[in-house]
Design an enzyme around this catalytic site. Structure first.
Site, mmCIF file in Angstrom:
data_model
loop_
_atom_site.group_PDB
_atom_site.id
_atom_site.type_symbol
_atom_site.label_atom_id
_atom_site.label_comp_id
_atom_site.label_asym_id
_atom_site.label_seq_id
_atom_site.Cartn_x
_atom_site.Cartn_y
_atom_site.Cartn_z
ATOM 1 N N GLU A 267 9.454 -4.268 10.475
ATOM 2 C CA GLU A 267 9.864 -2.966 9.915
ATOM 3 C C GLU A 267 10.400 -2.033 10.995
ATOM 4 O O GLU A 267 9.761 -1.841 12.029
ATOM 5 C CB GLU A 267 8.656 -2.317 9.201
ATOM 6 C CG GLU A 267 9.010 -0.945 8.606
ATOM 7 C CD GLU A 267 8.007 -0.405 7.603
ATOM 8 O OE1 GLU A 267 7.050 -1.127 7.240
ATOM 9 O OE2 GLU A 267 8.191 0.747 7.175
ATOM 10 N N LYS B 67 -0.970 -9.540 2.832
ATOM 11 C CA LYS B 67 -0.247 -9.066 4.017
ATOM 12 C C LYS B 67 -1.164 -8.105 4.770
ATOM 13 O O LYS B 67 -1.936 -7.371 4.150
ATOM 14 C CB LYS B 67 1.038 -8.339 3.608
ATOM 15 C CG LYS B 67 1.797 -7.713 4.791
ATOM 16 C CD LYS B 67 3.133 -7.168 4.395
ATOM 17 C CE LYS B 67 3.085 -5.745 3.889
ATOM 18 N NZ LYS B 67 2.521 -4.758 4.823
ATOM 19 N N ASP C 122 -1.150 -6.277 -0.416
ATOM 20 C CA ASP C 122 -1.185 -5.616 0.893
ATOM 21 C C ASP C 122 -2.598 -5.110 1.173
ATOM 22 O O ASP C 122 -3.152 -4.331 0.388
ATOM 23 C CB ASP C 122 -0.217 -4.418 0.820
ATOM 24 C CG ASP C 122 0.356 -4.045 2.161
ATOM 25 O OD1 ASP C 122 0.071 -4.737 3.157
ATOM 26 O OD2 ASP C 122 1.124 -3.065 2.204
ATOM 27 N N ASP D 74 0.841 -1.201 0.000
ATOM 28 C CA ASP D 74 0.000 0.000 0.000
ATOM 29 C C ASP D 74 0.880 1.256 0.000
ATOM 30 O O ASP D 74 0.376 2.377 -0.065
ATOM 31 C CB ASP D 74 -1.012 -0.009 1.155
ATOM 32 C CG ASP D 74 -0.352 0.056 2.515
ATOM 33 O OD1 ASP D 74 0.880 -0.101 2.609
ATOM 34 O OD2 ASP D 74 -1.093 0.266 3.513
ATOM 35 N N SER D 75 2.212 1.059 0.009
ATOM 36 C CA SER D 75 3.148 2.166 -0.259
ATOM 37 C C SER D 75 2.836 2.763 -1.628
ATOM 38 O O SER D 75 3.259 3.873 -1.939
ATOM 39 C CB SER D 75 4.595 1.672 -0.188
ATOM 40 O OG SER D 75 4.755 0.476 -0.933
ATOM 41 N N GLU E 298 -1.258 -5.561 8.592
ATOM 42 C CA GLU E 298 -0.449 -5.001 9.677
ATOM 43 C C GLU E 298 -1.088 -5.288 11.036
ATOM 44 O O GLU E 298 -2.314 -5.303 11.149
ATOM 45 C CB GLU E 298 -0.329 -3.480 9.498
ATOM 46 C CG GLU E 298 0.400 -3.079 8.237
ATOM 47 C CD GLU E 298 0.524 -1.559 8.064
ATOM 48 O OE1 GLU E 298 0.172 -0.797 9.005
ATOM 49 O OE2 GLU E 298 0.985 -1.130 6.997
HETATM 50 O O1 KIV Z 1 3.518 -1.113 1.678
HETATM 51 C C1 KIV Z 1 4.667 -1.554 1.627
HETATM 52 O O2 KIV Z 1 5.412 -1.365 0.662
HETATM 53 C C2 KIV Z 1 5.132 -2.323 2.784
HETATM 54 C C3 KIV Z 1 6.587 -2.632 2.855
HETATM 55 C C4 KIV Z 1 7.302 -1.432 3.333
HETATM 56 C C5 KIV Z 1 6.871 -3.804 3.697
HETATM 57 O O3 KIV Z 1 4.375 -2.648 3.627
#
Ligand code: KIV
Length: 298
Positions: free
Chosen positions: A195, A126, A96, A57-58, A128
Protein backbone atom coordinates in the site's frame (compact mmCIF):
# COMPACT_ATOMS: atom_id res chain seq x y z
CA UNK A 1 -45.69 -25.78 -22.90
CA UNK A 2 -42.16 -24.41 -22.64
CA UNK A 3 -41.28 -22.32 -19.60
CA UNK A 4 -38.93 -19.42 -20.20
CA UNK A 5 -37.08 -18.00 -17.20
CA UNK A 6 -37.41 -14.24 -16.79
CA UNK A 7 -34.06 -14.18 -14.96
CA UNK A 8 -30.77 -13.97 -16.87
CA UNK A 9 -28.71 -17.14 -16.55
CA UNK A 10 -25.69 -16.43 -14.33
CA UNK A 11 -23.17 -19.17 -14.96
CA UNK A 12 -21.64 -20.42 -11.71
CA UNK A 13 -17.96 -19.56 -11.42
CA UNK A 14 -15.37 -21.90 -10.05
CA UNK A 15 -14.34 -21.03 -6.50
CA UNK A 16 -11.21 -18.86 -6.42
CA UNK A 17 -8.57 -20.27 -4.07
CA UNK A 18 -5.05 -19.38 -3.00
CA UNK A 19 -3.87 -21.70 -5.80
CA UNK A 20 -5.78 -19.57 -8.33
CA UNK A 21 -3.85 -16.56 -7.03
CA UNK A 22 -0.53 -18.31 -7.62
CA UNK A 23 -1.57 -19.57 -11.08
CA UNK A 24 -2.67 -16.09 -12.10
CA UNK A 25 0.72 -14.67 -11.12
CA UNK A 26 2.48 -17.42 -13.09
CA UNK A 27 0.34 -16.64 -16.16
CA UNK A 28 0.81 -12.88 -15.73
CA UNK A 29 -2.96 -12.35 -15.35
CA UNK A 30 -3.82 -9.42 -13.06
CA UNK A 31 -5.70 -10.39 -9.87
CA UNK A 32 -8.73 -8.26 -8.95
CA UNK A 33 -9.73 -7.56 -5.36
CA UNK A 34 -12.20 -5.12 -3.78
CA UNK A 35 -13.56 -4.64 -0.29
CA UNK A 36 -17.09 -5.43 0.90
CA UNK A 37 -18.78 -5.23 4.27
CA UNK A 38 -22.34 -6.35 3.52
CA UNK A 39 -24.47 -8.91 1.65
CA UNK A 40 -25.69 -6.86 -1.37
CA UNK A 41 -22.23 -5.49 -2.19
CA UNK A 42 -20.68 -8.96 -1.88
CA UNK A 43 -23.36 -10.39 -4.17
CA UNK A 44 -22.78 -7.69 -6.82
CA UNK A 45 -18.98 -8.08 -6.63
CA UNK A 46 -19.19 -11.86 -6.91
CA UNK A 47 -21.57 -11.68 -9.87
CA UNK A 48 -19.28 -9.11 -11.55
CA UNK A 49 -16.51 -11.71 -11.36
CA UNK A 50 -14.02 -10.21 -8.89
CA UNK A 51 -11.28 -12.69 -7.88
CA UNK A 52 -11.24 -11.81 -4.20
CA UNK A 53 -13.22 -9.84 -1.64
CA UNK A 54 -11.51 -8.30 1.37
CA UNK A 55 -13.62 -7.58 4.43
CA UNK A 56 -11.21 -4.80 5.31
CA UNK A 57 -10.97 -3.04 8.65
CA UNK A 58 -11.53 0.06 6.47
CA UNK A 59 -15.06 -0.93 7.59
CA UNK A 60 -14.37 1.31 10.60
CA UNK A 61 -13.92 4.43 8.47
CA UNK A 62 -16.19 3.96 5.46
CA UNK A 63 -19.15 2.20 7.12
CA UNK A 64 -18.98 2.81 10.87
CA UNK A 65 -17.76 6.44 10.70
CA UNK A 66 -14.68 6.09 12.95
CA UNK A 67 -11.76 8.51 12.49
CA UNK A 68 -9.38 5.63 11.65
CA UNK A 69 -9.31 1.81 11.76
CA UNK A 70 -8.07 1.49 15.34
CA UNK A 71 -11.44 1.17 17.17
CA UNK A 72 -12.62 -1.77 15.00
CA UNK A 73 -13.24 -4.96 17.05
CA UNK A 74 -13.21 -8.68 16.23
CA UNK A 75 -16.98 -8.81 16.85
CA UNK A 76 -17.60 -6.05 14.26
CA UNK A 77 -15.32 -7.77 11.74
CA UNK A 78 -17.00 -11.16 12.22
CA UNK A 79 -20.51 -9.67 11.97
CA UNK A 80 -19.68 -8.07 8.59
CA UNK A 81 -17.65 -11.09 7.41
CA UNK A 82 -20.70 -13.33 7.87
CA UNK A 83 -22.86 -10.95 5.80
CA UNK A 84 -20.28 -10.93 3.01
CA UNK A 85 -19.92 -14.72 3.05
CA UNK A 86 -23.69 -15.08 2.58
CA UNK A 87 -23.47 -12.97 -0.60
CA UNK A 88 -20.29 -14.23 -2.28
CA UNK A 89 -19.85 -17.87 -3.21
CA UNK A 90 -16.98 -17.80 -5.75
CA UNK A 91 -14.54 -15.04 -4.79
CA UNK A 92 -11.73 -15.81 -2.35
CA UNK A 93 -12.87 -14.19 0.92
CA UNK A 94 -10.22 -12.53 3.07
CA UNK A 95 -10.96 -11.25 6.60
CA UNK A 96 -8.83 -8.39 7.88
CA UNK A 97 -7.54 -8.87 11.43
CA UNK A 98 -8.34 -5.72 13.43
CA UNK A 99 -5.95 -3.75 15.62
CA UNK A 100 -4.95 -5.67 18.80
CA UNK A 101 -6.37 -8.99 17.60
CA UNK A 102 -2.89 -10.35 16.69
CA UNK A 103 -0.28 -8.07 18.29
CA UNK A 104 -0.51 -9.15 21.97
CA UNK A 105 0.50 -12.80 21.65
CA UNK A 106 0.92 -15.52 19.04
CA UNK A 107 -1.79 -17.59 20.79
CA UNK A 108 -4.32 -14.77 20.49
CA UNK A 109 -3.32 -14.22 16.86
CA UNK A 110 -3.95 -17.88 15.97
CA UNK A 111 -7.24 -18.00 17.92
CA UNK A 112 -8.58 -14.81 16.32
CA UNK A 113 -7.43 -15.86 12.84
CA UNK A 114 -9.30 -19.13 13.34
CA UNK A 115 -12.50 -17.27 14.26
CA UNK A 116 -12.55 -15.64 10.80
CA UNK A 117 -12.77 -19.11 9.23
CA UNK A 118 -14.93 -20.79 11.90
CA UNK A 119 -17.38 -17.98 12.69
CA UNK A 120 -16.93 -15.49 9.84
CA UNK A 121 -17.16 -17.65 6.72
CA UNK A 122 -13.80 -16.38 5.44
CA UNK A 123 -11.26 -18.40 3.42
CA UNK A 124 -8.14 -16.52 4.56
CA UNK A 125 -7.02 -13.65 6.78
CA UNK A 126 -4.91 -10.53 6.26
CA UNK A 127 -2.72 -8.83 8.83
CA UNK A 128 -0.43 -5.81 8.75
CA UNK A 129 3.31 -5.67 9.39
CA UNK A 130 6.70 -7.09 8.44
CA UNK A 131 9.46 -8.82 10.41
CA UNK A 132 7.71 -8.19 13.75
CA UNK A 133 4.80 -10.43 12.66
CA UNK A 134 6.79 -13.44 11.38
CA UNK A 135 6.17 -15.65 14.42
CA UNK A 136 2.42 -14.99 14.37
CA UNK A 137 2.23 -15.60 10.61
CA UNK A 138 4.14 -18.91 10.89
CA UNK A 139 1.81 -20.14 13.63
CA UNK A 140 -1.37 -19.08 11.79
CA UNK A 141 -0.17 -20.77 8.60
CA UNK A 142 0.73 -23.92 10.62
CA UNK A 143 -2.88 -23.99 11.81
CA UNK A 144 -3.92 -24.33 8.15
CA UNK A 145 -5.09 -20.73 7.71
CA UNK A 146 -3.96 -18.86 4.58
CA UNK A 147 -2.38 -15.49 5.41
CA UNK A 148 -2.16 -12.37 3.26
CA UNK A 149 0.51 -9.90 4.41
CA UNK A 150 0.28 -6.11 4.21
CA UNK A 151 3.33 -3.81 3.89
CA UNK A 152 3.96 -0.13 3.17
CA UNK A 153 1.30 2.20 4.52
CA UNK A 154 -0.21 0.06 7.25
CA UNK A 155 -3.17 2.07 8.59
CA UNK A 156 -3.18 0.38 12.03
CA UNK A 157 0.23 2.03 12.61
CA UNK A 158 -1.05 5.48 11.59
CA UNK A 159 0.28 7.10 14.80
CA UNK A 160 3.70 5.49 14.45
CA UNK A 161 3.91 6.52 10.77
CA UNK A 162 2.90 10.11 11.59
CA UNK A 163 -0.26 10.01 9.46
CA UNK A 164 -1.58 8.33 6.32
CA UNK A 165 1.56 8.92 4.23
CA UNK A 166 3.37 7.05 1.44
CA UNK A 167 6.17 4.68 2.55
CA UNK A 168 9.42 3.29 1.13
CA UNK A 169 10.62 6.53 -0.45
CA UNK A 170 14.23 6.42 0.81
CA UNK A 171 16.94 3.84 0.07
CA UNK A 172 16.83 2.53 3.64
CA UNK A 173 13.03 2.35 3.73
CA UNK A 174 12.89 0.65 0.32
CA UNK A 175 15.50 -1.96 1.38
CA UNK A 176 13.60 -2.68 4.57
CA UNK A 177 10.37 -3.18 2.61
CA UNK A 178 12.06 -5.59 0.19
CA UNK A 179 13.53 -7.56 3.12
CA UNK A 180 10.12 -7.66 4.82
CA UNK A 181 8.46 -8.89 1.62
CA UNK A 182 10.99 -11.75 1.41
CA UNK A 183 10.47 -12.60 5.09
CA UNK A 184 6.68 -12.71 4.68
CA UNK A 185 7.06 -15.00 1.69
CA UNK A 186 9.36 -17.30 3.69
CA UNK A 187 6.93 -17.28 6.64
CA UNK A 188 4.25 -18.74 4.36
CA UNK A 189 2.05 -15.83 3.24
CA UNK A 190 0.14 -16.73 0.07
CA UNK A 191 -0.03 -13.10 -1.08
CA UNK A 192 0.96 -9.60 -0.04
CA UNK A 193 -0.77 -6.20 -0.13
CA UNK A 194 1.59 -3.32 -0.96
CA UNK A 195 0.00 0.00 0.00
CA UNK A 196 1.16 3.50 -0.97
CA UNK A 197 4.74 2.79 -2.00
CA UNK A 198 6.62 3.98 -5.12
CA UNK A 199 5.57 2.15 -8.29
CA UNK A 200 9.16 1.14 -9.22
CA UNK A 201 9.71 -0.41 -5.80
CA UNK A 202 6.38 -2.30 -5.89
CA UNK A 203 7.23 -3.69 -9.33
CA UNK A 204 10.72 -4.69 -8.19
CA UNK A 205 9.36 -6.48 -5.11
CA UNK A 206 6.72 -8.23 -7.27
CA UNK A 207 9.49 -9.61 -9.50
CA UNK A 208 11.64 -10.68 -6.55
CA UNK A 209 9.06 -12.82 -4.74
CA UNK A 210 7.04 -15.80 -5.96
CA UNK A 211 3.79 -14.91 -4.16
CA UNK A 212 1.36 -12.45 -5.80
CA UNK A 213 1.48 -8.80 -4.71
CA UNK A 214 -1.78 -6.85 -4.58
CA UNK A 215 -1.22 -3.13 -4.92
CA UNK A 216 -3.19 -0.16 -3.64
CA UNK A 217 -1.52 3.10 -4.55
CA UNK A 218 1.52 1.08 -5.62
CA UNK A 219 1.36 1.37 -9.42
CA UNK A 220 0.66 -1.05 -12.26
CA UNK A 221 3.63 -3.36 -11.67
CA UNK A 222 1.93 -5.41 -8.94
CA UNK A 223 0.35 -8.81 -9.67
CA UNK A 224 -3.11 -7.49 -8.76
CA UNK A 225 -4.99 -4.46 -7.54
CA UNK A 226 -7.28 -3.73 -4.60
CA UNK A 227 -9.37 -0.64 -3.80
CA UNK A 228 -11.77 0.25 -1.03
CA UNK A 229 -15.15 -0.18 -2.76
CA UNK A 230 -16.64 2.90 -1.09
CA UNK A 231 -13.85 5.02 -2.67
CA UNK A 232 -14.42 3.50 -6.13
CA UNK A 233 -18.18 4.10 -5.85
CA UNK A 234 -17.85 7.65 -4.48
CA UNK A 235 -19.65 6.61 -1.29
CA UNK A 236 -17.06 7.92 1.18
CA UNK A 237 -17.27 11.69 1.03
CA UNK A 238 -14.70 12.55 3.77
CA UNK A 239 -11.69 12.30 1.43
CA UNK A 240 -10.55 10.37 -1.65
CA UNK A 241 -6.90 9.22 -1.83
CA UNK A 242 -4.98 10.29 -4.95
CA UNK A 243 -4.58 6.69 -6.15
CA UNK A 244 -8.34 6.04 -6.34
CA UNK A 245 -10.21 5.99 -9.63
CA UNK A 246 -13.87 6.83 -9.02
CA UNK A 247 -16.20 4.73 -11.17
CA UNK A 248 -19.43 6.26 -9.82
CA UNK A 249 -20.69 9.05 -7.57
CA UNK A 250 -23.12 7.13 -5.40
CA UNK A 251 -23.09 9.63 -2.51
CA UNK A 252 -24.58 12.27 -4.84
CA UNK A 253 -26.92 9.68 -6.42
CA UNK A 254 -28.15 8.63 -2.97
CA UNK A 255 -28.69 12.19 -1.86
CA UNK A 256 -30.67 12.93 -5.03
CA UNK A 257 -32.85 9.82 -4.56
CA UNK A 258 -33.55 10.75 -0.92
CA UNK A 259 -34.41 14.38 -1.83
CA UNK A 260 -36.76 13.15 -4.59
CA UNK A 261 -38.50 10.82 -2.12
CA UNK A 262 -38.92 13.58 0.46
CA UNK A 263 -40.36 15.93 -2.19
CA UNK A 264 -42.73 13.20 -3.49
CA UNK A 265 -44.08 12.49 0.01
CA UNK A 266 -44.44 16.18 0.83
CA UNK A 267 -46.33 16.87 -2.44
CA UNK A 268 -48.33 13.60 -2.13
CA UNK A 269 -46.92 12.21 -5.40
CA UNK A 270 -45.96 9.09 -3.48
CA UNK A 271 -47.53 6.64 -2.87
CA UNK A 272 -49.49 6.53 -6.14
CA UNK A 273 -52.14 3.97 -7.15
CA UNK A 274 -49.57 1.43 -8.35
CA UNK A 275 -47.89 1.42 -4.91
CA UNK A 276 -51.16 0.76 -3.10
CA UNK A 277 -53.01 -2.42 -2.05
CA UNK A 278 -56.50 -2.49 -3.53
CA UNK A 279 -59.72 -4.15 -2.30
CA UNK A 280 -62.78 -5.20 -4.30
CA UNK A 281 -65.50 -2.54 -4.08
CA UNK A 282 -68.07 -5.11 -2.98
CA UNK A 283 -65.87 -6.26 -0.06
CA UNK A 284 -65.23 -2.67 0.98
CA UNK A 285 -68.94 -1.77 0.96
CA UNK A 286 -69.80 -4.84 3.02
CA UNK A 287 -67.04 -3.99 5.48
CA UNK A 288 -68.30 -0.40 5.85
CA UNK A 289 -71.86 -1.58 6.41
CA UNK A 290 -70.75 -4.02 9.12
CA UNK A 291 -68.50 -1.46 10.76
CA UNK A 292 -71.21 1.17 10.83
CA UNK A 293 -73.68 -1.30 12.38
CA UNK A 294 -71.15 -2.15 15.08
CA UNK A 295 -70.56 1.45 16.08
CA UNK A 296 -74.16 2.70 15.72
CA UNK A 297 -75.94 2.96 19.14
CA UNK A 298 -78.68 0.35 19.78
O1 KIV B 1 -8.84 -2.38 5.26
C1 KIV B 1 -8.71 -2.35 4.04
O2 KIV B 1 -9.64 -2.09 3.27
C2 KIV B 1 -7.37 -2.64 3.51
C3 KIV B 1 -7.13 -2.35 2.07
C4 KIV B 1 -6.91 -0.90 1.91
C5 KIV B 1 -6.02 -3.13 1.52
O3 KIV B 1 -6.53 -3.05 4.22
Amino acid sequence: MSTVSVFPVVSARKKVTVLTFREKKERGEPITMLTAYDYPTALALDQAGVDSILVGDSLGMVVLGYENTLPVTMEEMLHHSRAVSRGAKSALLVGDMPFMSYQVSVEEAVRNAGRFLQNGGMDAIKLEGGRERIEAIRSIVSAGIPVMGHLGLTPQSVHQLGGFRAQGKTVAAARRLLEDARLLEEAGCFSLVLESIPAQLAEYISLQISIPTIGIGAGAGCDGQVLVTHDLLGLFERFTPKFVKKYADLHDEMQKAFSDYIADVQTQQFPAAQHTVSMAEVEWREFLQAAEQEISPL
